[in-house]
Scaffold this active site. Sequence first.
Site, mmCIF file in Angstrom:
data_model
loop_
_atom_site.group_PDB
_atom_site.id
_atom_site.type_symbol
_atom_site.label_atom_id
_atom_site.label_comp_id
_atom_site.label_asym_id
_atom_site.label_seq_id
_atom_site.Cartn_x
_atom_site.Cartn_y
_atom_site.Cartn_z
ATOM 1 N N GLY A 241 0.775 -1.240 0.000
ATOM 2 C CA GLY A 241 0.000 0.000 0.000
ATOM 3 C C GLY A 241 0.798 1.276 0.000
ATOM 4 O O GLY A 241 0.228 2.361 -0.190
ATOM 5 N N PRO A 276 4.852 -4.718 -0.828
ATOM 6 C CA PRO A 276 4.720 -3.542 -1.685
ATOM 7 C C PRO A 276 4.560 -3.939 -3.151
ATOM 8 O O PRO A 276 5.181 -4.905 -3.601
ATOM 9 C CB PRO A 276 6.048 -2.810 -1.471
ATOM 10 C CG PRO A 276 7.017 -3.888 -1.150
ATOM 11 C CD PRO A 276 6.241 -4.946 -0.403
ATOM 12 N N ARG A 278 3.001 -1.206 -5.944
ATOM 13 C CA ARG A 278 3.162 0.101 -6.587
ATOM 14 C C ARG A 278 4.483 0.795 -6.211
ATOM 15 O O ARG A 278 5.152 1.367 -7.065
ATOM 16 C CB ARG A 278 1.984 0.998 -6.147
ATOM 17 C CG ARG A 278 1.917 2.340 -6.828
ATOM 18 C CD ARG A 278 0.861 3.224 -6.139
ATOM 19 N NE ARG A 278 -0.362 2.502 -5.837
ATOM 20 C CZ ARG A 278 -1.397 2.408 -6.676
ATOM 21 N NH1 ARG A 278 -1.370 3.015 -7.830
ATOM 22 N NH2 ARG A 278 -2.463 1.719 -6.327
ATOM 23 N N TYR A 318 -10.125 4.892 -11.762
ATOM 24 C CA TYR A 318 -10.221 5.656 -10.526
ATOM 25 C C TYR A 318 -9.672 7.067 -10.617
ATOM 26 O O TYR A 318 -8.982 7.522 -9.714
ATOM 27 C CB TYR A 318 -9.688 4.937 -9.274
ATOM 28 C CG TYR A 318 -8.737 3.779 -9.418
ATOM 29 C CD1 TYR A 318 -9.156 2.502 -9.044
ATOM 30 C CD2 TYR A 318 -7.449 3.944 -9.877
ATOM 31 C CE1 TYR A 318 -8.291 1.432 -9.126
ATOM 32 C CE2 TYR A 318 -6.577 2.859 -9.967
ATOM 33 C CZ TYR A 318 -7.011 1.612 -9.591
ATOM 34 O OH TYR A 318 -6.159 0.546 -9.663
ATOM 35 N N CYS A 344 -13.993 3.539 -27.672
ATOM 36 C CA CYS A 344 -15.334 4.115 -27.774
ATOM 37 C C CYS A 344 -16.033 4.114 -26.420
ATOM 38 O O CYS A 344 -16.957 3.330 -26.164
ATOM 39 C CB CYS A 344 -16.143 3.340 -28.803
ATOM 40 S SG CYS A 344 -15.346 3.437 -30.407
ATOM 41 N N GLU A 345 -15.550 4.942 -25.541
ATOM 42 C CA GLU A 345 -16.108 5.153 -24.200
ATOM 43 C C GLU A 345 -15.812 6.597 -23.822
ATOM 44 O O GLU A 345 -14.692 7.068 -24.042
ATOM 45 C CB GLU A 345 -15.422 4.260 -23.154
ATOM 46 C CG GLU A 345 -15.648 2.787 -23.289
ATOM 47 C CD GLU A 345 -17.042 2.340 -22.883
ATOM 48 O OE1 GLU A 345 -17.760 3.098 -22.193
ATOM 49 O OE2 GLU A 345 -17.411 1.227 -23.282
HETATM 50 C C1 LIG Z 1 -2.673 -5.281 -4.188
HETATM 51 C C2 LIG Z 1 -2.141 -5.836 -2.931
HETATM 52 C C3 LIG Z 1 -0.896 -5.431 -2.448
HETATM 53 C C4 LIG Z 1 -0.050 -4.380 -3.120
HETATM 54 O O1 LIG Z 1 -0.605 -3.125 -3.030
HETATM 55 P P1 LIG Z 1 0.254 -1.840 -3.456
HETATM 56 O O2 LIG Z 1 -0.633 -0.716 -3.165
HETATM 57 O O3 LIG Z 1 0.541 -1.989 -4.910
HETATM 58 O O4 LIG Z 1 1.486 -1.845 -2.637
HETATM 59 C C5 LIG Z 1 -0.416 -6.035 -1.297
HETATM 60 N N1 LIG Z 1 -1.141 -6.962 -0.633
HETATM 61 C C6 LIG Z 1 -2.348 -7.360 -1.062
HETATM 62 C C7 LIG Z 1 -3.086 -8.375 -0.297
HETATM 63 C C8 LIG Z 1 -2.894 -6.812 -2.222
HETATM 64 O O5 LIG Z 1 -4.106 -7.199 -2.629
#
Ligand SMILES: *Cc1c(COP(=O)(O)O)cnc(C)c1O
Length: 415
Positions: A241, A276, A278, A318, A344-345
């Site tokens: 996250g 991690p 992203r 999003y 086409c959206e």
């Molecule tokens: C998607 C996900 C992640 C990675 O999330 P990021 O925001 O990309 O770091 C980690 N753990 C779980 C369970 C996920 O579903």
Amino acid sequence: MTAFPYRKGVLHAEGVPLSAIADAVGTPTYVYSARALTERFREVTDAFEGHPHLLCYSVKANSNLAILRLFAGLGVGSGFDIVSGGELARVKQAGGDPSKTVFAGVGKTPDEMAQALDAGILLFNVESAEELEALDAVGRRLGKRAPFALRVNPDVDARTHRYISTGLKTSKFGVPFEEALALYARAKKLKGVKALGLDCHIGSQLTRTAPMRAAISKVAELYVALKARGHALEYLDVGGGLGITYSDETPPSPQEYARTVLAATESTGATLLLEPGRALVGNAGVLLTRVLYRKPTASRTFVVVDAGMNDLLRPALYEAHHALQPLVKRRGRAVEVDVVGPVCESTDVLARARPLVLPRQDDLYAFMSAGAYGMSMASTYNSRPRPAEVLVDGEAWRVVRERERVEDLWRGERA
Ligand SMILES: *Cc1c(COP(=O)(O)O)cnc(C)c1O
């Protein structure tokens, strides 16, 4: 330092001018920097140095085999976080180690569980009481105890976009905090599972430490309580996250992130699992695109490019922001444009109300910060073959996924 610098007005990936890649491979094309991927991985893992941990890269952020292979080669602390049997197969294909891989997701099938157990997965992150029973059945059938962690929902608002927030009571993810003790007690009676850890993941693109601290502290307390009740847990999985900078966000640095996590989990003595996605790949990739048409209308000016929402879904899905940079800098007065794709959206708008020196036809641009949830979310909607992918390493580069061909579009179909 950015892996995508301008040199004499020309945008590069490390030592390679991106226009050279666009000319050779065509557009749209994803380009990744091996150096950025490596440095980011090291930065995160170094921030946890001295504390037992595994960095389980979340495969769904970008599942290209070359990227998985690169991460798998970065040392003993490099594992994976998967959410399907398909991702498990990718990890194995790329030389990743299943015994350093954790398996999450609310809808694992018994088949997927059996594959993962056979492969020697580190642990399953179990998300419901019925899933626990199903895992137990699979374990007994295979004569093994399936190692698991319960994913609990700490009911903390991650303060991120509602579509990527996963830790609230109303979320489909995890089991309610209050039910955890009873489920671990139940698991003790089952012969096909073995409690090995505790897990949470509250959402994505987190830019503040307060919700992380709140959620992880709550889960750490539960971990200690479970140990006190005789559950032999070893792993505390704090999820992923960690956010990145797309425009003007200021997410915690890996060091700040580590300080937050380590402070919250100090009392547990657990080996930490970090997931991690992203944060490792997001700013290590860009999407190259070419301008097809300019379309001035009474209300706004549209720039139509050859990449669409099927190639980069985040803006449509999003309302995500991706910076847009010309591959060759141009002087001139900026005008406000909407950069749109061919799909086409009406939501196929990749950049809205952006100041841009009005491009000419065939000008090349890069959507920045496209390494995460870019290609892995791409589809063939509108029967558009998916983009090529390129990995740059210093002065060298190679295609790590060919552009999809039209014939691929109907593979398996019967007319
Ligand atoms: C998607 C996900 C992640 C990675 O999330 P990021 O925001 O990309 O770091 C980690 N753990 C779980 C369970 C996920 O579903």
